[in-house]
Design a protein around this motif. Structure first.
Motif, PDB file in Angstrom:
ATOM      1  N   UNK A   1      63.121 -70.846  25.883  1.00 45.05           N
ATOM      2  CA  UNK A   1      61.768 -70.695  25.903  1.00 45.05           C
ATOM      3  C   UNK A   1      61.214 -69.451  25.238  1.00 45.05           C
ATOM      4  N   UNK A   2      62.348 -68.430  25.261  1.00 53.39           N
ATOM      5  CA  UNK A   2      62.290 -67.012  24.457  1.00 53.39           C
ATOM      6  C   UNK A   2      62.424 -67.340  22.976  1.00 53.39           C
ATOM      7  N   UNK A   3      63.311 -68.034  22.782  1.00 49.09           N
ATOM      8  CA  UNK A   3      63.477 -68.485  21.254  1.00 49.09           C
ATOM      9  C   UNK A   3      62.337 -69.115  20.656  1.00 49.09           C
ATOM     10  N   UNK A   4      61.781 -70.158  21.238  1.00 46.99           N
ATOM     11  CA  UNK A   4      60.497 -70.725  20.906  1.00 46.99           C
ATOM     12  C   UNK A   4      59.317 -69.875  20.877  1.00 46.99           C
ATOM     13  N   UNK A   5      59.493 -68.713  21.713  1.00 43.72           N
ATOM     14  CA  UNK A   5      58.047 -67.862  21.640  1.00 43.72           C
ATOM     15  C   UNK A   5      58.300 -66.999  20.455  1.00 43.72           C
ATOM     16  N   UNK A   6      59.500 -66.614  20.122  1.00 44.36           N
ATOM     17  CA  UNK A   6      59.856 -65.620  18.981  1.00 44.36           C
ATOM     18  C   UNK A   6      59.425 -66.555  17.872  1.00 44.36           C
ATOM     19  N   UNK A   7      59.887 -67.471  17.666  1.00 45.38           N
ATOM     20  CA  UNK A   7      59.788 -68.272  16.445  1.00 45.38           C
ATOM     21  C   UNK A   7      58.092 -68.704  16.296  1.00 45.38           C
ATOM     22  N   UNK A   8      57.426 -68.758  17.447  1.00 44.92           N
ATOM     23  CA  UNK A   8      56.057 -69.213  17.250  1.00 44.92           C
ATOM     24  C   UNK A   8      55.201 -67.842  16.887  1.00 44.92           C
ATOM     25  N   UNK A   9      55.668 -66.598  17.225  1.00 46.71           N
ATOM     26  CA  UNK A   9      55.269 -65.406  17.074  1.00 46.71           C
ATOM     27  C   UNK A   9      55.350 -65.135  15.762  1.00 46.71           C
ATOM     28  N   UNK A  10      56.534 -65.314  15.178  1.00 45.78           N
ATOM     29  CA  UNK A  10      56.897 -64.867  13.893  1.00 45.78           C
ATOM     30  C   UNK A  10      55.982 -65.813  12.807  1.00 45.78           C
ATOM     31  N   UNK A  11      55.919 -67.037  13.218  1.00 43.47           N
ATOM     32  CA  UNK A  11      55.259 -68.020  12.550  1.00 43.47           C
ATOM     33  C   UNK A  11      53.684 -67.745  12.466  1.00 43.47           C
ATOM     34  N   UNK A  12      53.217 -67.365  13.709  1.00 46.44           N
ATOM     35  CA  UNK A  12      51.955 -66.746  13.710  1.00 46.44           C
ATOM     36  C   UNK A  12      51.536 -65.551  12.842  1.00 46.44           C
ATOM     37  N   UNK A  13      52.406 -64.633  13.067  1.00 48.84           N
ATOM     38  CA  UNK A  13      52.003 -63.234  12.277  1.00 48.84           C
ATOM     39  C   UNK A  13      52.437 -63.516  10.921  1.00 48.84           C
TER      40      UNK A  13
END
Length: 172
Positions: free
Chosen positions: A113-125
């Motif tokens: 979950x943390x890896x998916x959230x980090x990837x989504x945050x990086x992509x959103x940013x």
């Protein structure tokens, strides 16, 4: 009719080789009250079950399931059934192994979950900046969990020597 929660508590207590008096003291309840629970004369509250579980050093969830407060909600992957069916393990040993198994499952789910959230945050940013996701963010977002993706293997887009296009910018 069988008193499942009282019988279960007595069984756990006996397997742990704890006297009723010791468990009552550890759980913060009176000896007569614990005796009444074990004999099925009293139905303990969730709080009392939690205290008893602490005294027995087992999960409160196990007692909640036995008492009918919680349903055994976990999808069975076969591991739980195999452990519970193992005749050479005591009930306490089975509970400890199940708790370890579930803690590993929760740990892995939280990491995913943390890896998916980090990837989504990086992509959103990156999308908010109008830029493409960095190579590292793309690597995490598209990572195959079966392969080792060591951080030291990815190109560093901020390093001019590691031009993502495959050309060494220092040689230009």
């Amino acid at each position: 009719m069988r008193n499942s929660i009282g019988d279960y508590i007595r069984e756990q207590r006996e397997q742990a080789r704890i006297s009723m008096r010791q468990l009552a003291q550890a759980a913060g309840v009176s000896n007569p009250y614990l005796s009444q629970i074990e004999r099925g004369l009293r139905k303990p509250s969730a709080d009392i079950l939690q205290q008893i579980a602490k005294g027995l050093r087992i999960s409160a969830e196990a007692l909640y399931v036995q008492a009918g407060i919680l349903e055994d909600r976990q999808a069975d992957s076969g591991v739980r059934s195999a452990l519970l069916a193992e005749p050479e393990l005591s009930e306490r040993q089975k509970q400890v192994l199940l708790e370890i198994y579930e803690s590993f499952r929760r740990e892995n789910a939280a990491a995913a979950e943390a890896a998916a959230a980090a990837a989504a945050e990086a992509a959103d940013g990156a999308a908010a900046d109008g830029a493409q996701p960095s190579a590292a963010a793309w690597s995490v977002a598209t990572a195959d969990p079966q392969q080792d993706h060591s951080p030291g293997l990815a190109a560093d887009p901020s390093d001019p020597a590691d031009d993502i296009s495959g050309h060494n910018s220092a040689s230009r």
